[in-house]
Design a protein around this motif. Structure first.
Motif, PDB file in Angstrom:
ATOM      1  N   THR A 190      -3.320 -17.487   7.594  1.00 36.08           N
ATOM      2  CA  THR A 190      -4.613 -16.567   8.209  1.00 36.08           C
ATOM      3  C   THR A 190      -4.047 -15.328   9.089  1.00 36.08           C
ATOM      4  O   THR A 190      -4.471 -14.272   8.525  1.00 36.08           O
ATOM      5  N   ILE A 191      -3.034 -15.757   9.760  1.00 35.07           N
ATOM      6  CA  ILE A 191      -2.462 -14.730  10.664  1.00 35.07           C
ATOM      7  C   ILE A 191      -1.944 -13.719   9.756  1.00 35.07           C
ATOM      8  O   ILE A 191      -1.640 -12.482   9.723  1.00 35.07           O
ATOM      9  N   LEU A 192      -0.673 -14.021   8.986  1.00 33.04           N
ATOM     10  CA  LEU A 192       0.142 -13.413   8.051  1.00 33.04           C
ATOM     11  C   LEU A 192      -0.663 -12.575   7.081  1.00 33.04           C
ATOM     12  O   LEU A 192      -0.554 -11.263   6.832  1.00 33.04           O
ATOM     13  N   ALA A 193      -1.903 -13.192   6.366  1.00 36.34           N
ATOM     14  CA  ALA A 193      -2.682 -12.521   5.220  1.00 36.34           C
ATOM     15  C   ALA A 193      -3.428 -11.363   6.055  1.00 36.34           C
ATOM     16  O   ALA A 193      -3.625 -10.479   5.437  1.00 36.34           O
ATOM     17  N   ASN A 194      -3.858 -11.393   7.252  1.00 35.32           N
ATOM     18  CA  ASN A 194      -4.734 -10.329   8.076  1.00 35.32           C
ATOM     19  C   ASN A 194      -3.862  -9.153   8.360  1.00 35.32           C
ATOM     20  O   ASN A 194      -4.527  -8.286   8.817  1.00 35.32           O
ATOM     21  N   LEU A 195      -2.539  -9.500   8.369  1.00 37.20           N
ATOM     22  CA  LEU A 195      -1.778  -8.315   8.597  1.00 37.20           C
ATOM     23  C   LEU A 195      -2.043  -7.165   7.924  1.00 37.20           C
ATOM     24  O   LEU A 195      -2.051  -5.996   8.530  1.00 37.20           O
ATOM     25  N   LYS A 196      -1.895  -7.472   6.861  1.00 35.31           N
ATOM     26  CA  LYS A 196      -1.930  -6.352   5.658  1.00 35.31           C
ATOM     27  C   LYS A 196      -3.033  -6.266   4.686  1.00 35.31           C
ATOM     28  O   LYS A 196      -2.976  -5.362   3.911  1.00 35.31           O
ATOM     29  N   LEU A 197      -3.848  -7.460   4.569  1.00 32.42           N
ATOM     30  CA  LEU A 197      -4.842  -7.301   3.668  1.00 32.42           C
ATOM     31  C   LEU A 197      -6.324  -7.767   4.394  1.00 32.42           C
ATOM     32  O   LEU A 197      -6.471  -8.543   5.162  1.00 32.42           O
ATOM     33  N   THR A 248      -5.126   0.342   4.307  1.00 36.18           N
ATOM     34  CA  THR A 248      -4.573   1.816   4.094  1.00 36.18           C
ATOM     35  C   THR A 248      -3.680   1.909   5.242  1.00 36.18           C
ATOM     36  O   THR A 248      -2.894   2.875   5.224  1.00 36.18           O
ATOM     37  N   LYS A 249      -3.955   1.446   6.574  1.00 31.84           N
ATOM     38  CA  LYS A 249      -3.349   1.428   7.584  1.00 31.84           C
ATOM     39  C   LYS A 249      -2.843   0.058   8.247  1.00 31.84           C
ATOM     40  O   LYS A 249      -3.959  -0.332   8.774  1.00 31.84           O
ATOM     41  N   VAL A 250      -1.685  -0.303   8.711  1.00 31.04           N
ATOM     42  CA  VAL A 250      -1.535  -1.499   9.350  1.00 31.04           C
ATOM     43  C   VAL A 250      -1.487  -1.049  10.896  1.00 31.04           C
ATOM     44  O   VAL A 250      -0.457  -0.296  11.079  1.00 31.04           O
ATOM     45  N   TYR A 256      -0.396  -2.549  13.872  1.00 28.73           N
ATOM     46  CA  TYR A 256       0.582  -3.234  14.568  1.00 28.73           C
ATOM     47  C   TYR A 256       1.673  -2.631  13.829  1.00 28.73           C
ATOM     48  O   TYR A 256       2.183  -2.941  12.674  1.00 28.73           O
ATOM     49  N   ASN A 257       3.013  -2.485  14.607  1.00 31.12           N
ATOM     50  CA  ASN A 257       4.091  -1.791  14.194  1.00 31.12           C
ATOM     51  C   ASN A 257       5.145  -3.080  14.134  1.00 31.12           C
ATOM     52  O   ASN A 257       5.878  -3.075  15.122  1.00 31.12           O
ATOM     53  N   ILE A 258       4.895  -3.981  13.490  1.00 29.15           N
ATOM     54  CA  ILE A 258       5.909  -5.130  13.384  1.00 29.15           C
ATOM     55  C   ILE A 258       6.860  -4.676  12.134  1.00 29.15           C
ATOM     56  O   ILE A 258       6.639  -4.495  11.190  1.00 29.15           O
ATOM     57  N   LYS A 259       8.290  -4.469  12.702  1.00 31.24           N
ATOM     58  CA  LYS A 259       9.281  -4.181  11.681  1.00 31.24           C
ATOM     59  C   LYS A 259       9.831  -5.136  10.773  1.00 31.24           C
ATOM     60  O   LYS A 259      10.193  -4.937   9.672  1.00 31.24           O
ATOM     61  N   ASN A 260       9.789  -6.363  11.136  1.00 29.73           N
ATOM     62  CA  ASN A 260       9.915  -7.444  10.135  1.00 29.73           C
ATOM     63  C   ASN A 260       9.050  -8.611  10.237  1.00 29.73           C
ATOM     64  O   ASN A 260       8.969  -9.280  11.467  1.00 29.73           O
ATOM     65  N   ILE A 261       8.454  -8.862   8.880  1.00 25.49           N
ATOM     66  CA  ILE A 261       7.296  -9.837   8.962  1.00 25.49           C
ATOM     67  C   ILE A 261       7.900 -11.225   9.316  1.00 25.49           C
ATOM     68  O   ILE A 261       7.049 -11.903   9.594  1.00 25.49           O
ATOM     69  N   GLU A 262       9.206 -11.442   8.844  1.00 28.55           N
ATOM     70  CA  GLU A 262       9.890 -12.529   8.971  1.00 28.55           C
ATOM     71  C   GLU A 262       9.880 -12.978  10.509  1.00 28.55           C
ATOM     72  O   GLU A 262       9.871 -14.383  11.106  1.00 28.55           O
ATOM     73  N   ASN A 263       9.547 -12.059  11.572  1.00 28.74           N
ATOM     74  CA  ASN A 263       9.466 -12.248  13.113  1.00 28.74           C
ATOM     75  C   ASN A 263       8.083 -13.073  13.234  1.00 28.74           C
ATOM     76  O   ASN A 263       8.089 -13.981  14.063  1.00 28.74           O
ATOM     77  N   LEU A 264       7.192 -12.248  12.614  1.00 30.79           N
ATOM     78  CA  LEU A 264       5.871 -12.853  12.694  1.00 30.79           C
ATOM     79  C   LEU A 264       5.717 -14.408  12.273  1.00 30.79           C
ATOM     80  O   LEU A 264       5.213 -15.095  12.622  1.00 30.79           O
ATOM     81  N   TYR A 323       0.900  -1.100  -0.071  1.00 32.79           N
ATOM     82  CA  TYR A 323      -0.058  -0.107  -0.124  1.00 32.79           C
ATOM     83  C   TYR A 323       1.016   1.451  -0.049  1.00 32.79           C
ATOM     84  O   TYR A 323       2.071   1.341   0.814  1.00 32.79           O
ATOM     85  N   PRO A 324       0.602   2.344  -0.843  1.00 28.99           N
ATOM     86  CA  PRO A 324      -0.707   2.431  -1.676  1.00 28.99           C
ATOM     87  C   PRO A 324      -0.424   2.002  -3.177  1.00 28.99           C
ATOM     88  O   PRO A 324      -1.130   2.273  -3.708  1.00 28.99           O
ATOM     89  N   GLN A 325       0.682   1.401  -3.698  1.00 21.91           N
ATOM     90  CA  GLN A 325       0.811   0.970  -4.757  1.00 21.91           C
ATOM     91  C   GLN A 325      -0.327   0.044  -5.335  1.00 21.91           C
ATOM     92  O   GLN A 325      -1.009   0.348  -6.382  1.00 21.91           O
ATOM     93  N   ILE A 326      -0.766  -0.931  -4.689  1.00 24.71           N
ATOM     94  CA  ILE A 326      -1.580  -1.928  -5.061  1.00 24.71           C
ATOM     95  C   ILE A 326      -2.968  -1.736  -4.546  1.00 24.71           C
ATOM     96  O   ILE A 326      -3.165  -1.706  -3.504  1.00 24.71           O
ATOM     97  N   GLU A 327      -3.820  -1.884  -5.589  1.00 25.23           N
ATOM     98  CA  GLU A 327      -5.229  -1.621  -5.309  1.00 25.23           C
ATOM     99  C   GLU A 327      -6.043  -2.773  -4.923  1.00 25.23           C
ATOM    100  O   GLU A 327      -6.855  -2.911  -3.833  1.00 25.23           O
TER     101      GLU A 327
END
Length: 264
Positions: A153-160, A190-192, A194-202, A122-126
């Motif tokens: 489930t958890i990964l997808a719901n973070l940003k989508l 449009t706004k995530v 939670y402030n997760i700095k590296n998704i690999e940690n999730l 975001y914001p590039q992909i609609e």
């Protein structure tokens, strides 16, 4: 004669009604569009007819790339990359606003994960419109305490945000796979929150938890935090629960705390 490769999950969508249903999910006219794994171009043809600004195709199979070039050589607004999507450098080559894909079963979650990690999601992909085999789609769509609830489930719901989904019969493909599929349309948040700095940690934390999916979470919690009882109390998480009983938000908070403690 074209020989489809089972190893690449090549099941071609042939049902025109389903193709039209997919096309109705969004408007692509004068937009930059990406199609992952176009195959023989059954969806590609209709995408080009909708007059996108540019259609980018990523196809791993060299034979199919030749077929696509022969089929669409009268169009000037498309480009084919004969590459593996998992090795494709999104940041350097990518400017698409709408993403389509009939994803191979064996790497579908990896492809979705790659897109979620894209810095400019975001914001590039609609919109992202992916076809998954039903089992994978059910995991993405699952709620806590459901047997399908999982790491993806958890990964997808973070940003989508999931805005639409529908079932596709196995009879809509050639060759026909063993199970049905589902189309899921995602819209990047449009706004995530939670402030997760590296998704690999999730990914790391969910891997630790879901490796013992039916067991209580006190053991994985103790692997992640030295003072795990204090952290669990701080985050208001019951250590007698099982991983599938935690909400997505619980996992995001755990990851935030993990990064905070480890100064990431």
């Amino acid at each position: 004669m074209l020989k489809l490769k089972k190893s690449l999950g090549q099941n071609l969508l042939i049902d025109k009604n389903i193709i039209n249903k997919i096309l109705c999910l969004t408007n692509i006219t004068n937009k930059n569009v990406l199609e992952i794994g176009p195959g023989t171009g059954n969806l590609t043809k209709h995408l080009l007819e909708k007059k996108p600004k540019e259609l980018l195709l990523i196809e791993k199979d060299k034979q199919l790339c030749k077929i696509l070039n022969l089929k669409f050589n009268t169009f000037k607004n498309y480009k084919i990359y004969n590459e593996d999507i998992l090795e494709f450098h999104l940041n350097s080559n990518f400017r698409s606003e709408i993403v389509f894909g009939n994803l191979p079963y064996n790497i579908s979650t990896q492809i979705l994960s790659k897109l979620i990690k894209f810095e400019k999601l975001y914001p590039q992909i609609e919109m992202v419109i992916f076809m998954f085999q039903k089992e994978v789609a059910d995991r993405i769509l699952a709620k806590p305490s459901n047997k399908s609830y999982s790491r993806i489930t958890i990964l997808a719901n973070l940003k989508l945000d999931i805005i639409h989904d529908f079932k596709v019969s196995k009879d809509c493909f050639f060759p026909s796979p063993k199970i049905d599929s589902k189309v899921i349309a995602f819209k990047p948040k449009t706004k995530v929150k939670y402030n997760i700095k590296n998704i690999e940690n999730l990914e790391k934390i969910t891997q630790i938890f879901f490796s013992g999916k039916r067991k209580m979470i006190n053991k994985p919690f103790s692997k992640i935090f030295k003072n795990y009882k204090e952290v669990a109390k701080l985050l208001n998480i019951n250590l007698n629960k099982r991983p599938s009983e935690l909400s997505c938000e619980n996992f995001y908070k755990i990851t935030e705390k993990y990064e905070e403690i480890n100064n990431m």
